[in-house]
Write a protein that holds these residues in place. Structure first.
Motif, PDB file in Angstrom:
ATOM      1  N   ARG A 255       0.741  -1.564  -0.114  1.00  0.00           N
ATOM      2  CA  ARG A 255      -0.032  -0.312  -0.128  1.00  0.00           C
ATOM      3  C   ARG A 255       0.598   1.462  -0.334  1.00  0.00           C
ATOM      4  O   ARG A 255       0.415   2.417  -0.249  1.00  0.00           O
ATOM      5  N   PRO A 256       1.961   1.696   0.781  1.00  0.00           N
ATOM      6  CA  PRO A 256       2.748   2.840   0.890  1.00  0.00           C
ATOM      7  C   PRO A 256       3.538   2.766  -0.521  1.00  0.00           C
ATOM      8  O   PRO A 256       4.043   4.025  -0.890  1.00  0.00           O
ATOM      9  N   PHE A 257       4.155   1.466  -1.304  1.00  0.00           N
ATOM     10  CA  PHE A 257       4.574   1.741  -2.559  1.00  0.00           C
ATOM     11  C   PHE A 257       3.408   2.709  -3.351  1.00  0.00           C
ATOM     12  O   PHE A 257       3.574   3.536  -4.047  1.00  0.00           O
ATOM     13  N   THR A 258       2.081   1.605  -3.607  1.00  0.00           N
ATOM     14  CA  THR A 258       1.227   2.151  -4.454  1.00  0.00           C
ATOM     15  C   THR A 258       0.916   3.240  -4.240  1.00  0.00           C
ATOM     16  O   THR A 258       0.962   4.552  -5.031  1.00  0.00           O
ATOM     17  N   GLY A 259       0.851   4.375  -3.153  1.00  0.00           N
ATOM     18  CA  GLY A 259       0.775   5.368  -2.351  1.00  0.00           C
ATOM     19  C   GLY A 259       1.458   6.291  -2.761  1.00  0.00           C
ATOM     20  O   GLY A 259       1.228   7.581  -3.845  1.00  0.00           O
ATOM     21  N   GLY A 260       2.688   6.206  -2.498  1.00  0.00           N
ATOM     22  CA  GLY A 260       3.847   7.211  -3.236  1.00  0.00           C
ATOM     23  C   GLY A 260       4.000   6.786  -4.622  1.00  0.00           C
ATOM     24  O   GLY A 260       3.806   8.526  -4.910  1.00  0.00           O
ATOM     25  N   THR A 261       3.685   5.865  -5.332  1.00  0.00           N
ATOM     26  CA  THR A 261       3.700   5.887  -7.039  1.00  0.00           C
ATOM     27  C   THR A 261       2.047   6.755  -7.427  1.00  0.00           C
ATOM     28  O   THR A 261       2.870   7.446  -8.839  1.00  0.00           O
ATOM     29  N   LEU A 262       0.981   6.510  -7.333  1.00  0.00           N
ATOM     30  CA  LEU A 262       0.608   6.995  -7.498  1.00  0.00           C
ATOM     31  C   LEU A 262       0.225   8.787  -7.463  1.00  0.00           C
ATOM     32  O   LEU A 262       0.333   9.333  -8.350  1.00  0.00           O
ATOM     33  N   ASN A 370      11.150   8.503  -1.787  1.00  0.00           N
ATOM     34  CA  ASN A 370      11.517   8.791  -0.591  1.00  0.00           C
ATOM     35  C   ASN A 370      10.599   7.250  -0.193  1.00  0.00           C
ATOM     36  O   ASN A 370      10.734   6.199   0.229  1.00  0.00           O
ATOM     37  N   ALA A 371       9.605   7.884   0.219  1.00  0.00           N
ATOM     38  CA  ALA A 371       8.337   7.028   0.831  1.00  0.00           C
ATOM     39  C   ALA A 371       8.337   5.262   0.025  1.00  0.00           C
ATOM     40  O   ALA A 371       7.655   4.593   0.542  1.00  0.00           O
ATOM     41  N   SER A 372       8.193   5.943  -1.268  1.00  0.00           N
ATOM     42  CA  SER A 372       8.598   4.833  -2.373  1.00  0.00           C
ATOM     43  C   SER A 372       8.822   3.687  -2.164  1.00  0.00           C
ATOM     44  O   SER A 372       8.938   2.701  -2.123  1.00  0.00           O
ATOM     45  N   LEU A 373      10.559   3.920  -2.296  1.00  0.00           N
ATOM     46  CA  LEU A 373      11.199   3.090  -2.603  1.00  0.00           C
ATOM     47  C   LEU A 373      11.788   2.647  -0.732  1.00  0.00           C
ATOM     48  O   LEU A 373      12.917   1.383  -1.087  1.00  0.00           O
ATOM     49  N   SER A 374      11.471   3.430  -0.480  1.00  0.00           N
ATOM     50  CA  SER A 374      11.759   2.702   1.472  1.00  0.00           C
ATOM     51  C   SER A 374      11.234   1.600   1.445  1.00  0.00           C
ATOM     52  O   SER A 374      11.215   0.717   2.818  1.00  0.00           O
ATOM     53  N   ALA A 423      -7.869  23.130 -14.500  1.00  0.00           N
ATOM     54  CA  ALA A 423      -8.837  22.889 -12.918  1.00  0.00           C
ATOM     55  C   ALA A 423      -8.498  20.814 -13.411  1.00  0.00           C
ATOM     56  O   ALA A 423      -9.056  20.958 -12.062  1.00  0.00           O
ATOM     57  N   ILE A 424      -8.920  20.948 -14.435  1.00  0.00           N
ATOM     58  CA  ILE A 424      -8.746  18.691 -14.332  1.00  0.00           C
ATOM     59  C   ILE A 424      -7.501  18.819 -13.689  1.00  0.00           C
ATOM     60  O   ILE A 424      -6.921  17.765 -13.137  1.00  0.00           O
ATOM     61  N   ALA A 425      -6.279  19.541 -14.058  1.00  0.00           N
ATOM     62  CA  ALA A 425      -5.275  19.328 -13.746  1.00  0.00           C
ATOM     63  C   ALA A 425      -4.821  19.156 -11.918  1.00  0.00           C
ATOM     64  O   ALA A 425      -4.656  18.274 -10.501  1.00  0.00           O
ATOM     65  N   ALA A 426      -5.805  20.284 -10.902  1.00  0.00           N
ATOM     66  CA  ALA A 426      -6.279  20.780  -9.921  1.00  0.00           C
ATOM     67  C   ALA A 426      -7.223  19.278  -9.114  1.00  0.00           C
ATOM     68  O   ALA A 426      -6.243  18.728  -7.633  1.00  0.00           O
ATOM     69  N   SER A 427      -7.675  18.409  -9.775  1.00  0.00           N
ATOM     70  CA  SER A 427      -8.826  17.599  -9.404  1.00  0.00           C
ATOM     71  C   SER A 427      -8.276  16.355  -9.507  1.00  0.00           C
ATOM     72  O   SER A 427      -8.247  15.711  -8.414  1.00  0.00           O
ATOM     73  N   VAL A 428      -6.717  16.205 -10.037  1.00  0.00           N
ATOM     74  CA  VAL A 428      -5.830  15.179 -10.393  1.00  0.00           C
ATOM     75  C   VAL A 428      -5.194  15.244  -8.814  1.00  0.00           C
ATOM     76  O   VAL A 428      -4.653  14.311  -8.835  1.00  0.00           O
ATOM     77  N   THR A 429      -4.173  15.915  -8.595  1.00  0.00           N
ATOM     78  CA  THR A 429      -3.715  16.644  -7.644  1.00  0.00           C
ATOM     79  C   THR A 429      -4.628  16.438  -6.190  1.00  0.00           C
ATOM     80  O   THR A 429      -4.016  15.543  -5.201  1.00  0.00           O
ATOM     81  N   LEU A 430      -5.796  17.194  -6.091  1.00  0.00           N
ATOM     82  CA  LEU A 430      -6.819  16.762  -5.600  1.00  0.00           C
ATOM     83  C   LEU A 430      -6.882  15.182  -4.902  1.00  0.00           C
ATOM     84  O   LEU A 430      -6.794  15.111  -3.853  1.00  0.00           O
ATOM     85  N   ALA A 431      -7.006  14.379  -5.817  1.00  0.00           N
ATOM     86  CA  ALA A 431      -7.629  13.205  -6.130  1.00  0.00           C
ATOM     87  C   ALA A 431      -5.818  12.709  -5.194  1.00  0.00           C
ATOM     88  O   ALA A 431      -5.654  11.672  -4.089  1.00  0.00           O
ATOM     89  N   ALA A 432      -4.699  13.185  -5.290  1.00  0.00           N
ATOM     90  CA  ALA A 432      -3.247  12.104  -4.860  1.00  0.00           C
ATOM     91  C   ALA A 432      -3.525  12.639  -3.195  1.00  0.00           C
ATOM     92  O   ALA A 432      -2.763  11.824  -2.174  1.00  0.00           O
ATOM     93  N   ALA A 433      -3.909  13.635  -3.112  1.00  0.00           N
ATOM     94  CA  ALA A 433      -3.653  13.927  -1.462  1.00  0.00           C
ATOM     95  C   ALA A 433      -5.352  12.913  -0.751  1.00  0.00           C
ATOM     96  O   ALA A 433      -4.100  12.383  -0.013  1.00  0.00           O
TER      97      ALA A 433
END
Length: 446
Positions: A255-262, A370-374, A423-433
Motif C-alpha cells: 500500500r505505501p509503494f502504491t500510494g507513493g507511486t500514484l 523516498n516513501a515509495s523506495l523505502s 482545473a482538471i490538473a487540480a482535480s488530479v492532484t486533489l485526488a492525490a491528496a
C-alpha cells in the motif's frame, strides 16, 4: 574524485536546463516553425515519453556496458540531439530530436547515479548527492530566465546549443578522472515487456494528443487507443508472469509503494501543467514576452527550493502521509488560483497561484520517491526506482495531452480551454491528496 563529481553534476545541469527552459521557449519555437497545438504537445511529450518508457531499459544497459561507457554515450547523444533540435527545420525533425534527447537522458541518468554510488562511500556519498541535487536546484532557478532571454534576444536555438559544450566538458572530465567502469555480467533484458510498454504507451499517447486534429470517433484515434489499451493490458499481464520483468509491478502489493507511486504520477501531471503550460500561458494567453515570461516563473521556483530544503529536515518528524497530503493540497490550490488568473486575464493572480504550486512540488518530489523506495528490499531498489520514475514521467505526458486537448476543443477559445485544463490538473492532484491520506504511512511515534 572532484572531477568525477563535476562530471556528474553536469548531467544535472543538462537535464534541469532542458526541462526548465522548454516551456518558456515553446511559443517562440511554435512561431518560427509554424507549429500546430498538437505539434507543440509532441515537442514537450516526445521527450517525456521516450524518457518514461526507456528509463528502466537504460538502467539495464548501463549495468551491462558499464556506467562510464553509458555516461559517455548518453552525454554525447544528448549533445547531438540538442544540436539537432536547434537546427531542426520541420516539426517532425524537431519532435524526433526531442525523442532522441529523452532516450539519451534515459541512459545518462542511471549511469550518473551509478557512478556516484560506486565512487563515493558513506558520508562522502551523501555530500556528493547533496551537491548533485543542489546544482539541479540552482539551475532550476535560473533556467526559465535563461530560456526567456535566449528566445527574446538571441534566438531560442541557443537554449539548446549551450548543451553541446556542457556535454563535451562532462565527457572530458569523466574520461580524465577514470572512475571504475563496473559491468554486471549476465544482465537480463525483458525484450517482450519493453516492446509492449513502448508500443502501448506510445499508441495511447498518440490517440490523446492527436484527438483534437483527428476527432474523437475517427478511425486513427480509435485504432491508436485500442492498440494502446490492449498493449498496456498485455504488458501488465506479462509483468505479473515474467520472472524478471522490465517493471516489477508486483511491488504494488504494498500500500505505501502504491500510494507513493500514484502521488508521483499525479505530481508529474500537475507539475508538467504548472511548469510547461504555466510558461506558455504567460506568453500566449497573457501576452508577456519570453524574457518576462521566464522571470514570471520565479514565484514558483523560489518557494519550490525553500520547500525542498524544509521537507528534507522535516520528513522523519512529519511523516510521508502528512507531507504527501499537504503537498498535494498546496499544488491543488496553486493550480486552481492559476486557473482563476487565466480566466480573469491577470498575470498577478497567475503569479500568486504559482507560489503554492511551487511549495507543493517541492514538498512532494523527493519525499514521495523516498516513501515509495523505502518500502522495498535493497535488492529491489533499482526496479522500484524504474517504476516510480516511469509513473511520474507518464503522468507528465498525460498532462500534456489533456491540456492540449482542452485548449483545442473546449468551446470559448484558448482562455477557456487553458482554464479548464488547469482545473482538471487540480482535480488530479486533489485526488492525490486523498490517496496520500489513505495509503501512506503516518510518522512513527517514539
Amino acid at each position: 574524485m572532484n572531477r568525477v563529481l563535476a562530471a556528474c553534476t553536469l548531467t544535472m545541469v543538462l537535464l534541469v536546463l532542458d526541462s526548465s527552459i522548454i516551456g518558456v521557449m515553446v511559443p517562440s519555437i511554435g512561431q518560427d516553425l509554424d507549429l500546430s497545438p498538437a505539434d507543440v504537445a509532441w515537442v514537450v511529450s516526445s521527450y517525456l515519453l521516450a524518457l518514461a518508457v526507456l528509463l528502466p531499459i537504460g538502467g539495464r544497459v548501463a549495468d551491462t556496458i558499464g556506467p562510464v561507457t553509458a555516461f559517455v554515450v548518453g552525454m554525447a547523444g544528448f549533445a547531438a540531439a540538442s544540436a539537432g533540435i536547434a537546427f531542426a527545420g520541420t516539426d517532425l525533425a524537431l519532435i524526433g530530436w526531442r525523442a532522441m534527447a529523452g532516450a539519451a537522458a534515459a541512459l545518462l541518468m542511471p549511469a550518473t547515479l551509478s557512478i556516484i554510488l560506486g565512487e563515493f562511500a558513506d558520508e562522502a556519498r551523501a555530500r556528493a548527492l547533496a551537491v548533485y541535487a543542489g546544482v539541479g536546484q540552482a539551475f532550476a532557478t535560473v533556467g526559465p530566465a535563461i530560456g526567456g532571454l535566449c528566445a527574446q534576444f538571441i534566438g531560442w536555438q541557443w537554449g539548446f546549443l549551450i548543451n553541446i559544450p556542457v556535454g563535451g566538458a562532462g565527457i572530458v572530465l569523466i574520461l580524465t578522472a577514470r572512475p571504475a567502469n563496473r559491468r554486471t555480467a549476465g544482465a537480463r533484458f525483458d525484450v517482450p515487456g519493453a516492446a509492449l510498454l513502448i508500443v502501448g504507451a506510445t499508441a495511447l499517447v498518440t490517440a490523446l494528443i492527436q484527438l483534437p486534429a483527428w476527432g474523437l470517433l475517427a478511425w486513427p484515434t480509435m485504432a491508436c487507443a485500442a492498440v494502446g489499451i490492449v498493449g498496456l493490458i498485455t504488458f501488465v499481464g506479462h509483468c505479473r508472469r515474467a520472472p524478471d520483468p522490465v517493471l516489477n509491478l508486483r511491488m504494488f502489493a504494498s500500500r505505501p509503494f502504491t500510494g507513493g507511486t500514484l502521488v508521483l504520477a499525479a505530481l508529474g501531471f500537475g507539475m508538467t501543467v504548472a511548469t510547461i503550460y504555466g510558461a506558455i500561458t504567460l506568453q500566449q494567453t497573457l501576452d508577456l514576452g519570453p524574457a518576462a515570461g521566464g522571470l514570471a516563473l520565479l514565484p514558483m521556483v523560489i518557494p519550490l527550493l525553500f520547500a525542498t530544503r524544509w521537507v528534507a529536515t522535516a520528513y522523519t518528524r512529519v511523516g510521508a502521509r502528512r507531507i504527501g497530503a499537504a503537498g498535494s493540497a498546496a499544488l491543488t490550490a496553486g493550480l486552481l488560483v492559476v486557473a482563476a488568473g487565466v480566466a480573469l486575464d491577470s498575470v498577478w493572480v497567475v503569479g500568486t497561484g504559482l507560489v503554492p504550486a511551487g511549495v507543493g512540488i517541492g514538498m512532494l518530489l523527493s519525499p514521495m520517491t523516498n516513501a515509495s523506495l523505502s518500502t522495498v528490499a535493497d535488492a529491489q531498489r533499482g526496479q522500484a526506482s524504474g517504476v516510480v520514475s516511469t509513473a511520474r514521467q507518464l503522468g507528465g505526458v498525460v498532462g500534456v495531452g489533456v491540456m492540449s486537448t482542452c485548449i483545442a476543443l473546449v468551446p470559448g477559445g484558448e482562455h477557456t480551454g487553458t482554464t479548464i485544463g488547469f482545473a482538471i490538473a487540480a482535480s488530479v492532484t486533489l485526488a492525490a491528496a486523498v490517496v496520500a491520506a489513505r495509503l501512506l504511512p503516518a510518522p512513527v511515534v517514539a
